[in-house]
Design a protein around this motif. Structure first.
Motif, mmCIF file in Angstrom:
data_model
loop_
_atom_site.group_PDB
_atom_site.id
_atom_site.type_symbol
_atom_site.label_atom_id
_atom_site.label_comp_id
_atom_site.label_asym_id
_atom_site.label_seq_id
_atom_site.Cartn_x
_atom_site.Cartn_y
_atom_site.Cartn_z
ATOM 1 N N ASN A 60 0.824 -1.208 0.000
ATOM 2 C CA ASN A 60 0.000 0.000 0.000
ATOM 3 C C ASN A 60 0.859 1.260 0.000
ATOM 4 N N CYS A 80 2.478 1.913 -3.272
ATOM 5 C CA CYS A 80 1.530 2.562 -4.182
ATOM 6 C C CYS A 80 1.513 4.075 -3.937
ATOM 7 N N ASP A 101 2.221 2.192 -12.748
ATOM 8 C CA ASP A 101 2.761 1.299 -11.728
ATOM 9 C C ASP A 101 1.929 1.372 -10.435
ATOM 10 N N ALA A 102 1.414 2.566 -10.145
ATOM 11 C CA ALA A 102 0.594 2.730 -8.946
ATOM 12 C C ALA A 102 -0.698 1.933 -9.048
ATOM 13 N N ALA A 162 0.160 -1.656 -8.259
ATOM 14 C CA ALA A 162 0.371 -1.848 -6.821
ATOM 15 C C ALA A 162 -0.961 -1.861 -6.073
ATOM 16 N N ALA A 163 -1.870 -0.971 -6.465
ATOM 17 C CA ALA A 163 -3.189 -0.934 -5.815
ATOM 18 C C ALA A 163 -3.962 -2.226 -6.092
ATOM 19 N N GLY A 176 -6.317 1.109 -0.338
ATOM 20 C CA GLY A 176 -6.075 0.550 -1.668
ATOM 21 C C GLY A 176 -7.111 1.015 -2.665
ATOM 22 N N ARG A 209 -6.439 4.800 -3.432
ATOM 23 C CA ARG A 209 -5.204 5.055 -4.195
ATOM 24 C C ARG A 209 -5.292 4.542 -5.629
ATOM 25 N N LYS A 210 -6.049 3.469 -5.836
ATOM 26 C CA LYS A 210 -6.242 3.020 -7.225
ATOM 27 C C LYS A 210 -7.040 4.058 -7.987
ATOM 28 N N ALA A 266 -4.737 6.872 -8.849
ATOM 29 C CA ALA A 266 -3.793 6.512 -9.912
ATOM 30 C C ALA A 266 -4.461 6.581 -11.285
#
Length: 627
Positions: free
Chosen positions: A365, A368, A379-380, A383-384, A397, A400-401, A404
Motif C-alpha cells: 500500500n 503505491c 505502476d501505482a 500496486a493498488a 487501496g 489510491r487506485k 492513480a
C-alpha cells in the motif's frame, strides 16, 4: 241543663287562632284597610301614612353557634440527628436525571467499580434511552468486564443515535474483535477501526488495533487454506475402549482422546506420513443425553470423527516469523524515507519487504503511495491491484487506485475513469477519501466529461473525404502523459489544503458535536481556530459540552490552543474563555485525572497570564486538579 238525651242546638266555640305578628316594622298605606296584628295605622314622624309596629322591635333570633373545635395534644420529640430537622423543613428531593446517573457511573468507572458503573448507566438509560454518553460508557464497562456481546450492542446503539461518535466505532470494533474469531466479526471490526482511522488519522491506538485485526484475518485465511481433509476413525476399533472410558470424565458429551488413539489415527492417516510437524486434533461426537438409554438399544454405535490437521514444522514457522519480522522492519524504514520525501528510496525498501513477505499489505500500500508521489500512475494502479487482491475492502487501496487512474487523465480511457469514479464513491462510503472536496475526484470527473464530449463530437462530425497530410499531428500518448504528469506535479507541489474555518460549525448541542469540530479545527497550529470557535459559546454551552465524558486529548488541545494563541490582542477574548472553563471544572474532575503533560504545561502557562490577583486566585483554585 238540657236533658241528657236531648240534642243541644248550641254550637261549640271554635278555638282561637294563634295571633300572627308581622315581623315588618312599616307597611306603607294611604288609607286604613283594616287592623293588622301588632301594628298601628298612623302618620309617621316623616309625614308618611301607613302601618307602624306597635311597641319595641322583637329580639332577633339567636343563630346556632358552631361546635367548638376539638384540639388534640401531640408530643414532639426532637431527634439527636440535626439532619432530620433539616429534612422536615426541606422539600422532598427530586429524582436524579439521566445525566446525573451518568455522572455517577463515570465516578464508579474512575474507581474501577465496573459493576456499579453498569448499574448507574442502566438507570440513566431507563430515563433516556438515547443518552449516547451512557450507551458509550456502559459499552466500555462491559468491555472491562469481558462481556463483549453486550459491549457490541451498546456501541452499536450509540452509533445509531450519534453516527459521528468516534469512541463508539472504536469500542464496537474492540467488542467485535474479542467476541469471536469468526471471519465476519473480524471483518466488521476491521471496518470499524478503519472508520476511526479515517476520522482521526493520528489515532495510534486505533491503528494498532487495526493491524491486530488484519493479522488475525490473515492467520484465519492461512489456516483455512492449509486445512486437511477429515480422518474418520471406526469406533469399533481397539482404541474405542479407551475413548469410551475417557468419555465419563468429559463434560457436555465431548470425548477425550487418549494417546493410543492419537498414534493410531496418525498411523492410518496418509496426510501425516513422513510429517514432522505439530498435529492439531479436533474431535466431534454426536450424542443425546436425554435418550441415551433408548439410543443404545435402537441405534447403531455412535460414530466419532477425528480431524487431524498438520501444521508446518517448527523450522518453517521460525523461518516465516523471521521473514515477517524482517519485512516489517524494511517497511518501517521505507515509511521514514517516504515521510522525508525520498520516494524512490522508499520504493526500494518496500519492494525488499514484499520480497520477504508477499502478504505485507502495508508495504504494498505504501509503495503505491510513493509511486503516486512520483506520478508513476501505471505502476501505482498495479500496486493498488495487488493490495486489493490481498484485501478487497482495503479503503486505502481503493482510494489510491482511483487516484492513480485519475492521474492518467484522458489517457486512461472513459471506462477506466468511470471505474475510478465508482472507487471514489466506495471509498467515501466506508470512511476513506473521495468526498465532496477531493481534488483527485474533481480532476477525474473533469477528464471524463471532456473525453465524453470529444467522443460525442467525433461521432456527430462527418468523416473527411481525403486526409490532409499537412494537418498538424495530434499529440502522442507519451506527450499527453507528460502533460498530465506535469499537472499532477504542480498539484502535489506542497500546496496545503485550506484550513477549516470556525464559522463552518454551529454552536454545539452536545459534547460529541463539540469534539467533532475541535478535531477539524486543531489542524490550525496557531490555536486561533479553536479559540475563535470557543468564543461563540455562551455559559450554558460550556456547561453542556464540557462534561466528564469529554475526550482528555481534546481537552488538552483546548488548553494548548488557549496558551498558544494568547497575545496582547487576544488576551481579553482568551480570558473570557478561561473564565467560562473555570466555572465548569467540577464536571471535568475525572478528565483532569488523565490529562497529558502538554495540557498541564499549557494550564500552568495560562495561570501566569491572569490580568489581576483575583482572577489568578480563581483560576488557581479551579484548575488545581488539572495540575
Amino acid at each position: 241543663p238540657p236533658p241528657p238525651n236531648s240534642k243541644s242546638k248550641s254550637k261549640s266555640k271554635p278555638k282561637p287562632k294563634a295571633k300572627i305578628v308581622s315581623e315588618e316594622r312599616f307597611i306603607a298605606s294611604k288609607r286604613f284597610v283594616g287592623p293588622k296584628p301588632g301594628m298601628v295605622f298612623k302618620k309617621g314622624d316623616d309625614g308618611i301614612m301607613g302601618y307602624y309596629r306597635d311597641g319595641p322591635d322583637p329580639e332577633p333570633k339567636k343563630l346556632k353557634q358552631p361546635a367548638k373545635p376539638v384540639f388534640k395534644k401531640i408530643a414532639i420529640v426532637e431527634s439527636d440527628d440535626d439532619s432530620d430537622s433539616d429534612e422536615e423543613d426541606a422539600p422532598a428531593p427530586s429524582r436524579p436525571s439521566s445525566m446525573d446517573l451518568k455522572d455517577k457511573g463515570n465516578q464508579a468507572m474512575a474507581r474501577s467499580a465496573y459493576g456499579e458503573a453498569i448499574k448507574f448507566y442502566t438507570e440513566s438509560l431507563e430515563l433516556d434511552s438515547k443518552n449516547s454518553a451512557s450507551l458509550n460508557n456502559r459499552s466500555l464497562a462491559y468491555l472491562k468486564t469481558k462481556k463483549y456481546e453486550l459491549a457490541f450492542a451498546d456501541a452499536d446503539a450509540c452509533i445509531k443515535v450519534d453516527p459521528s461518535n468516534v469512541k463508539a466505532y472504536y469500542r464496537r470494533g474492540l467488542a467485535g474483535k474479542e467476541q469471536s474469531l469468526d471471519k465476519k466479526c473480524l471483518e466488521a471490526a476491521k471496518l470499524d477501526f478503519e472508520k476511526v482511522v479515517a476520522m482521526e488519522p493520528d489515532n495510534t491506538v486505533a491503528l494498532k488495533e487495526l493491524k491486530a485485526v488484519e493479522s488475525k484475518l490473515e492467520l484465519l485465511s492461512v489456516v483455512k487454506d492449509d486445512s486437511e481433509p477429515p480422518l474418520l476413525v471406526d469406533p469399533n476399533a481397539s482404541s474405542s475402549s479407551s475413548t469410551t472410558s475417557s468419555k465419563d470424565n468429559s463434560p457436555m458429551g465431548f470425548t477425550k482422546l487418549s494417546l493410543e488413539e492419537v498414534e493410531e489415527a496418525k498411523a492410518n492417516s496418509p496426510s501425516v506420513v513422513g510429517g514432522g510437524g505439530k498435529t492439531r486434533i479436533q474431535i466431534e461426537e454426536d450424542s443425546d443425553e436425554e435418550d441415551e438409554e433408548e439410543e443404545e438399544k435402537k441405534a447403531p454405535p455412535i460414530s466419532r470423527k477425528i480431524v487431524i490437521e498438520d501444521e508446518d514444522s517448527d523450522e518453517d514457522d521460525d523461518e516465516d516469523a523471521a521473514n515477517k519480522e524482517a519485512s516489517d522492519k524494511l517497511k518501517n524504514e521505507g515509511n521514514k524515507l517516504l515521510t522525508s520525501g525520498k520516494h524512490s528510496e522508499a520504493i526500494a525498501k518496500y519492494e525488499a519487504a514484499i520480497s520477504l513477505d508477499s502478504t505485507n499489505v502495508a508495504a504494498v500500500n505504501n509503495k503505491c503511495l510513493a509511486l503516486l508521489k512520483l506520478s508513476k500512475f501505471v505502476d501505482a494502479v498495479q500496486a493498488a491491484d495487488q493490495v486489493l487482491a490481498l484485501e478487497p475492502e482495503n479503503v486505502k487501496g481503493i482510494f489510491r487506485k482511483a487516484c492513480a487512474i485519475s492521474g492518467r487523465g484522458e489517457d486512461a480511457g472513459a471506462e477506466a475513469l468511470k471505474e475510478a469514479m465508482a472507487l471514489f464513491e466506495k471509498s467515501s462510503k466506508i470512511g476513506g477519501g473521495g468526498g465532496k472536496n477531493c481534488k483527485e475526484k474533481d480532476l477525474c470527473a473533469a477528464a471524463l466529461k471532456r473525453l465524453q464530449a470529444k467522443e460525442k463530437q467525433a461521432a456527430s462530425a462527418p468523416a473527411p473525404a481525403v486526409a490532409n497530410p499537412a494537418s498538424p499531428k495530434e499529440p502522442s500518448k507519451s506527450e499527453i502523459q507528460k502533460r498530465v504528469d506535469d499537472a499532477m506535479k504542480k498539484l502535489n507541489s506542497g500546496e496545503k489544503k485550506p484550513l477549516v474555518r470556525p464559522a463552518s460549525f454551529a454552536v454545539p448541542k452536545s459534547t460529541s458535536e463539540m469534539e467533532t469540530a475541535i478535531r477539524s479545527l486543531r489542524a490550525d497550529e496557531s490555536g486561533e481556530s479553536v479559540v475563535q470557535y470557543l468564543a461563540t459559546f455562551k455559559a450554558a454551552t460550556f456547561k453542556k459540552c464540557f462534561t466528564s465524558s469529554m475526550d482528555p486529548e481534546l481537552l488538552s488541545q483546548v488548553f494548548q490552543s488557549l496558551s498558544t494563541s494568547w497575545s496582547d490582542g487576544t488576551s481579553e477574548r482568551n480570558t473570557k474563555a478561561v473564565n467560562q472553563l473555570a466555572k465548569v471544572t467540577k464536571s471535568l474532575d475525572i478528565v483532569f485525572m488523565v490529562l497529558d503533560d502538554n495540557a498541564k504545561t499549557a494550564v500552568a502557562d495560562i495561570l501566569g497570564k491572569a490580568a489581576d490577583q483575583v482572577t489568578a486566585a480563581f483560576w488557581k483554585k479551579s484548575f488545581k486538579k488539572a495540575l
